[in-house]
Design an enzyme around this catalytic site. Structure first.
Site, PDB file in Angstrom:
ATOM      1  N   TYR A 173       0.885  -1.200   0.055  1.00 25.95           N
ATOM      2  CA  TYR A 173       0.120   0.184  -0.086  1.00 25.95           C
ATOM      3  C   TYR A 173       0.732   1.288  -0.030  1.00 25.95           C
ATOM      4  O   TYR A 173       0.835   2.032  -0.886  1.00 25.95           O
ATOM      5  CB  TYR A 173      -0.963  -0.031   1.251  1.00 25.95           C
ATOM      6  CG  TYR A 173      -1.704   1.425   1.332  1.00 25.95           C
ATOM      7  CD1 TYR A 173      -2.223   1.829   0.797  1.00 25.95           C
ATOM      8  CD2 TYR A 173      -1.706   1.777   3.037  1.00 25.95           C
ATOM      9  CE1 TYR A 173      -3.176   3.058   0.858  1.00 25.95           C
ATOM     10  CE2 TYR A 173      -2.306   2.652   3.404  1.00 25.95           C
ATOM     11  CZ  TYR A 173      -2.917   3.410   2.322  1.00 25.95           C
ATOM     12  OH  TYR A 173      -3.673   4.697   2.806  1.00 25.95           O
ATOM     13  N   ALA A 175       8.241  -4.788   5.233  1.00 30.44           N
ATOM     14  CA  ALA A 175       7.999  -5.468   6.562  1.00 30.44           C
ATOM     15  C   ALA A 175       6.812  -5.868   6.634  1.00 30.44           C
ATOM     16  O   ALA A 175       5.846  -6.009   6.004  1.00 30.44           O
ATOM     17  CB  ALA A 175       8.061  -3.922   7.481  1.00 30.44           C
ATOM     18  N   TYR A 216       6.142  -6.046  16.911  1.00 33.23           N
ATOM     19  CA  TYR A 216       5.968  -5.093  15.670  1.00 33.23           C
ATOM     20  C   TYR A 216       6.928  -3.978  16.116  1.00 33.23           C
ATOM     21  O   TYR A 216       7.644  -3.523  15.389  1.00 33.23           O
ATOM     22  CB  TYR A 216       4.589  -5.021  15.110  1.00 33.23           C
ATOM     23  CG  TYR A 216       4.442  -3.925  14.449  1.00 33.23           C
ATOM     24  CD1 TYR A 216       5.131  -3.862  13.235  1.00 33.23           C
ATOM     25  CD2 TYR A 216       3.824  -2.355  14.387  1.00 33.23           C
ATOM     26  CE1 TYR A 216       5.254  -3.005  11.972  1.00 33.23           C
ATOM     27  CE2 TYR A 216       3.629  -1.695  13.786  1.00 33.23           C
ATOM     28  CZ  TYR A 216       4.575  -1.943  12.518  1.00 33.23           C
ATOM     29  OH  TYR A 216       4.520  -0.678  11.551  1.00 33.23           O
ATOM     30  N   HIS A 248      -7.641  -2.264   9.346  1.00 30.20           N
ATOM     31  CA  HIS A 248      -7.627  -0.876   9.517  1.00 30.20           C
ATOM     32  C   HIS A 248      -8.731  -0.306   9.609  1.00 30.20           C
ATOM     33  O   HIS A 248      -9.970  -0.807   8.589  1.00 30.20           O
ATOM     34  CB  HIS A 248      -6.780  -0.257   8.478  1.00 30.20           C
ATOM     35  CG  HIS A 248      -5.330  -0.531   8.818  1.00 30.20           C
ATOM     36  ND1 HIS A 248      -4.442  -1.029   7.670  1.00 30.20           N
ATOM     37  CD2 HIS A 248      -4.411  -0.709   9.618  1.00 30.20           C
ATOM     38  CE1 HIS A 248      -3.255  -1.023   8.278  1.00 30.20           C
ATOM     39  NE2 HIS A 248      -3.335  -0.975   9.714  1.00 30.20           N
ATOM     40  N   ARG A 250      -6.932   8.660  17.525  1.00 25.42           N
ATOM     41  CA  ARG A 250      -5.893   8.397  16.488  1.00 25.42           C
ATOM     42  C   ARG A 250      -5.568   9.622  15.727  1.00 25.42           C
ATOM     43  O   ARG A 250      -6.496  10.514  15.371  1.00 25.42           O
ATOM     44  CB  ARG A 250      -6.169   7.123  15.546  1.00 25.42           C
ATOM     45  CG  ARG A 250      -6.138   5.865  16.339  1.00 25.42           C
ATOM     46  CD  ARG A 250      -4.700   5.582  17.017  1.00 25.42           C
ATOM     47  NE  ARG A 250      -4.702   4.279  17.758  1.00 25.42           N
ATOM     48  CZ  ARG A 250      -5.211   3.946  18.982  1.00 25.42           C
ATOM     49  NH1 ARG A 250      -5.480   5.031  19.607  1.00 25.42           N
ATOM     50  NH2 ARG A 250      -5.229   3.037  19.446  1.00 25.42           N
ATOM     51  N   ASP A 305      -4.290  -1.819  22.544  1.00 22.43           N
ATOM     52  CA  ASP A 305      -4.874  -0.459  21.869  1.00 22.43           C
ATOM     53  C   ASP A 305      -4.625   0.742  22.914  1.00 22.43           C
ATOM     54  O   ASP A 305      -5.358   0.674  23.848  1.00 22.43           O
ATOM     55  CB  ASP A 305      -6.430  -0.398  21.335  1.00 22.43           C
ATOM     56  CG  ASP A 305      -6.539  -0.885  19.891  1.00 22.43           C
ATOM     57  OD1 ASP A 305      -5.322  -0.944  19.196  1.00 22.43           O
ATOM     58  OD2 ASP A 305      -7.664  -1.157  19.347  1.00 22.43           O
ATOM     59  N   THR A 317       7.687   3.745  12.888  1.00 24.56           N
ATOM     60  CA  THR A 317       5.930   3.658  13.169  1.00 24.56           C
ATOM     61  C   THR A 317       5.860   4.006  14.721  1.00 24.56           C
ATOM     62  O   THR A 317       6.739   4.229  15.474  1.00 24.56           O
ATOM     63  CB  THR A 317       5.440   2.181  13.370  1.00 24.56           C
ATOM     64  OG1 THR A 317       4.456   2.148  13.871  1.00 24.56           O
ATOM     65  CG2 THR A 317       6.485   1.449  14.097  1.00 24.56           C
ATOM     66  N   PHE A 369     -14.265  -1.363  18.702  1.00 17.73           N
ATOM     67  CA  PHE A 369     -13.713  -1.986  19.867  1.00 17.73           C
ATOM     68  C   PHE A 369     -13.384  -1.033  21.077  1.00 17.73           C
ATOM     69  O   PHE A 369     -12.327  -0.655  21.441  1.00 17.73           O
ATOM     70  CB  PHE A 369     -12.049  -2.248  19.339  1.00 17.73           C
ATOM     71  CG  PHE A 369     -12.043  -3.119  18.111  1.00 17.73           C
ATOM     72  CD1 PHE A 369     -13.084  -4.169  17.861  1.00 17.73           C
ATOM     73  CD2 PHE A 369     -11.069  -3.075  17.197  1.00 17.73           C
ATOM     74  CE1 PHE A 369     -13.052  -4.975  16.647  1.00 17.73           C
ATOM     75  CE2 PHE A 369     -11.131  -3.973  16.001  1.00 17.73           C
ATOM     76  CZ  PHE A 369     -12.194  -5.111  15.854  1.00 17.73           C
ATOM     77  N   LEU A 385       6.357 -10.319  -2.543  1.00 14.24           N
ATOM     78  CA  LEU A 385       4.698 -10.623  -2.673  1.00 14.24           C
ATOM     79  C   LEU A 385       4.296 -11.378  -1.479  1.00 14.24           C
ATOM     80  O   LEU A 385       2.909 -11.966  -1.759  1.00 14.24           O
ATOM     81  CB  LEU A 385       4.550 -10.910  -3.952  1.00 14.24           C
ATOM     82  CG  LEU A 385       5.110 -10.302  -5.287  1.00 14.24           C
ATOM     83  CD1 LEU A 385       4.847 -11.096  -6.569  1.00 14.24           C
ATOM     84  CD2 LEU A 385       4.350  -8.858  -5.375  1.00 14.24           C
TER      85      LEU A 385
HETATM   86  N1  UFG Z   1     -11.145  -0.107  15.293  1.00 15.42           N
HETATM   87  C1  UFG Z   1     -12.223  -0.311  15.633  1.00 15.42           C
HETATM   88  N2  UFG Z   1     -12.981  -1.307  14.853  1.00 15.42           N
HETATM   89  C2  UFG Z   1     -12.351  -1.875  13.742  1.00 15.42           C
HETATM   90  C3  UFG Z   1     -10.973  -1.503  13.407  1.00 15.42           C
HETATM   91  C4  UFG Z   1     -10.321  -0.591  14.248  1.00 15.42           C
HETATM   92  O1  UFG Z   1     -12.842   0.096  16.609  1.00 15.42           O
HETATM   93  O2  UFG Z   1     -12.951  -2.629  13.103  1.00 15.42           O
HETATM   94  C5  UFG Z   1     -10.410   1.134  16.134  1.00 15.42           C
HETATM   95  C6  UFG Z   1      -9.178   0.462  16.883  1.00 15.42           C
HETATM   96  O3  UFG Z   1      -9.391  -0.284  18.032  1.00 15.42           O
HETATM   97  C7  UFG Z   1      -8.238   1.566  16.964  1.00 15.42           C
HETATM   98  C8  UFG Z   1      -8.630   2.623  15.823  1.00 15.42           C
HETATM   99  O4  UFG Z   1      -9.912   2.086  15.130  1.00 15.42           O
HETATM  100  O5  UFG Z   1      -8.686   2.312  18.129  1.00 15.42           O
HETATM  101  C9  UFG Z   1      -7.534   2.584  14.657  1.00 15.42           C
HETATM  102  O6  UFG Z   1      -7.381   1.263  14.404  1.00 15.42           O
HETATM  103  P1  UFG Z   1      -6.401   0.768  12.957  1.00 15.42           P
HETATM  104  O7  UFG Z   1      -6.454  -0.874  13.200  1.00 15.42           O
HETATM  105  O8  UFG Z   1      -6.807   1.505  11.976  1.00 15.42           O
HETATM  106  O9  UFG Z   1      -4.883   1.240  13.499  1.00 15.42           O
HETATM  107  P2  UFG Z   1      -4.046   1.116  14.807  1.00 15.42           P
HETATM  108  O10 UFG Z   1      -4.043   2.584  15.347  1.00 15.42           O
HETATM  109  O11 UFG Z   1      -4.477   0.051  15.496  1.00 15.42           O
HETATM  110  O12 UFG Z   1      -2.710   0.940  14.202  1.00 15.42           O
HETATM  111  C10 UFG Z   1      -1.879   2.012  13.311  1.00 15.42           C
HETATM  112  C11 UFG Z   1      -1.123   1.315  12.197  1.00 15.42           C
HETATM  113  C12 UFG Z   1      -0.081   0.200  13.008  1.00 15.42           C
HETATM  114  C13 UFG Z   1       0.762   1.058  13.654  1.00 15.42           C
HETATM  115  C14 UFG Z   1      -0.088   1.945  14.778  1.00 15.42           C
HETATM  116  C15 UFG Z   1       0.815   2.777  15.511  1.00 15.42           C
HETATM  117  O13 UFG Z   1      -1.746   0.168  11.465  1.00 15.42           O
HETATM  118  O14 UFG Z   1       0.793  -0.470  12.045  1.00 15.42           O
HETATM  119  O15 UFG Z   1      -1.003   2.553  14.050  1.00 15.42           O
HETATM  120  O16 UFG Z   1       0.208   3.431  16.322  1.00 15.42           O
HETATM  121  F1  UFG Z   1       1.468   0.159  14.782  1.00 15.42           F
END
Ligand code: UFG
Length: 320
Positions: free
Chosen positions: A11, A73, A139, A185, A217, A280, A115, A204, A33
Site C-alpha cells: 500500500y 516489513a 511489531y 484498519h 488516533r 490499543d 512507526t 473496539f 509479494l
Molecule cells: N478499530 C475499531 N474497529 C475496527 C478497526 C479498528 O474500533 O474494526 C479502532 C481500533 O481499536 C483503533 C482505531 O480504530 O482504536 C484505529 O485502528 P487501526 O487498526 O486502523 O490502526 P491502529 O491505530 O491500531 O494501528 C496503526 C497502524 C499500525 C501502527 C499503529 C501505531 O496500522 O501499524 O497505528 O500506533 F503500529
C-alpha cells in the site's frame, strides 16, 4: 535519482513509488509479494521479486543506486504478538541484510518506514520524537530495533538516513490504495460495511478515558506521507540518522471516523460495541512540529473526510 523501493508492491510503498516516478526518479521495486500484489507495482518501475535476505545484495550490486526507501516489513500488531519470530526475521534480519548490501555497494541514503508503535503507551500527547520508546508489542519492538541499527550504521559508516514514524496512514492515491488480504484498519473496514461486505462495524471499546469513550488516533493521508518521503530523501546528511513523527497533529475518535464515512459515502454504517482490542492505547496523536520546521512538510489533505473520500473512490473503482 536511481532508487530502490523495498515493499513497493504494498500500500504505502506503491503510493510512494508512484510519486517518485512522477517526480522523474528511476525506481526499482523489490518485494517478495508475501502481502503485496505484483499488479500494485506502478507502471514505469522495474520489479524484482524476492526477500531482502535473498535479493537485496544482488539488486544493489547490479547498478549504482543513489538511495533506498525501505517499506518491506510485516506490520500487523496482532500477528506480531502471536508469531513474533516472523517480525524479528522479516523486519530485523531483513533490514540488517539490506543495510549490509547498502554498505557493500556504497549506497549513500536511506528513508525508513518506522512507526508510532515504537513509543508504546505515551505519557504525554502529542508525542514528540524525544518521548520514551517503550513498544508494547513485537511489531513496535522490531521497528525500534531497526531504528537503532540505522543510528549505529550512520555513526560508524557514514550512512545518511531518515526514519519516518507513521501514525495512522489512510486514503488512496488514484489507482493505488489499501488491498490487504487480512484487513484490520478502521477506514477500509468501515467501507466494507458501506459496500455490504460486512453487516456491521465493530467499535473496539467505548469505555476509554476519551470524550466519547472510543480511541483517538492521528490520521495522515498517504499522499502527504509520500510528500514527506520525497522531502526526506533530499534532506539526508551523511553520518546522520534523523527521526521524524508523521501525523496530521489532530486526534479523531473511532466514532468521528465512522461519522466521516457516513457523511462522505451517504450510506448508513450500523455499529456495535465490542470488547477492547488488546494493546490499543487510548490516545495516539503525533507532534509533527519537527518535520514541519526542518523539512517544511505541510499536509495537503489533513481531514479525515478527504482520506475517506479517496479510499472510497479507490474501493468503488476496484469494485467496477
Ligand atoms: N478499530 C475499531 N474497529 C475496527 C478497526 C479498528 O474500533 O474494526 C479502532 C481500533 O481499536 C483503533 C482505531 O480504530 O482504536 C484505529 O485502528 P487501526 O487498526 O486502523 O490502526 P491502529 O491505530 O491500531 O494501528 C496503526 C497502524 C499500525 C501502527 C499503529 C501505531 O496500522 O501499524 O497505528 O500506533 F503500529
Amino acid at each position: 535519482m536511481r532508487l530502490l523501493v523495498t515493499g513497493g508492491a504494498g500500500y504505502i510503498g506503491g503510493v510512494v513509488t508512484l510519486h517518485l516516478l512522477k517526480a522523474g526518479h528511476e525506481v526499482t521495486v523489490l518485494d517478495d509479494l508475501s502481502t503485496g500484489h505484483a499488479d500494485s507495482v506502478p507502471d514505469g518501475a522495474a520489479f524484482v521479486e524476492g526477500t531482502l535476505e535473498d535479493a537485496a545484495a544482488a539488486v544493489l550490486s547490479r547498478d549504482q543506486y543513489d538511495g533506498v526507501l525501505h517499506f518491506a516489513a510485516k506490520a500487523l500488531v496482532g500477528e506480531s504478538t502471536q508469531h513474533p519470530e516472523r517480525y524479528w526475521r522479516t523486519n530485523v534480519v531483513g533490514s540488517l541484510a539490506l543495510l549490509e548490501a547498502m554498505r557493500a555497494n556504497a549506497v549513500p541514503r536511506l528513508v525508513f518506514s518506522s512507526t508510532a508503535a515504537t513509543y508504546g503507551e505515551p505519557d504525554e500527547v502529542p508525542i514528540v520524537e524525544t518521548a520514551p520508546t517503550r513498544p508494547t508489542n513485537p511489531y513496535g519492538a522490531s521497528k525500534l530495533a531497526v531504528d537503532m541499527m540505522i543510528t549505529s550504521e550512520a555513526q560508524a559508516h557514514g550512512l545518511g538516513a531518515i526514519s519516518l514514524r507513521y501514525f495512522n496512514v489512510a486514503g488512496a492515491s488514484g489507482p493505488q490504495g489499501e488491498r490487504h488480504a487480512t484487513e484490520t484498519h478502521i477506514i477500509p473496514i468501515a467501507l466494507q460495511v458501506v459496500s455490504g461486505r460486512r453487516p456491521t462495524f465493530g467499535i473496539f471499546g467505548d469505555d476509554y478515558p476519551t470524550p466519547d469513550g472510543t480511541c483517538i488516533r492521528d490520521y495522515v493521508h498517504v499522499d502527504d506521507l509520500a510528500d514527506a518521503h520525497q522531502l526526506a530523501l533530499d534532506a539526508t546528511v551523511p553520518g546522520e540518522h534523523r527521526i521524524y513523527n508523521l501525523g496530521s497533529g489532530a486526534g479523531f475518535s473511532v466514532l468521528d471516523v465512522v461519522e466521516a464515512v457516513r457523511r462522505v459515502t451517504g450510506h448508513p454504517v450500523p455499529t456495535e460495541v465490542q470488547p477492547r482490542r488488546g494493546g490499543d492505547p487510548a490516545v495516539l496523536v503525533a507532534s509533527s512540529a519537527r518535520i514541519r520546521e526542518d523539512l517544511g512538510w505541510v499536509p495537503r489533505k489533513p481531514t479525515v473526510d478527504e482520506m475517506v473520500a479517496d479510499a472510497w473512490a479507490f474501493e468503488q473503482a476496484r469494485a467496477r
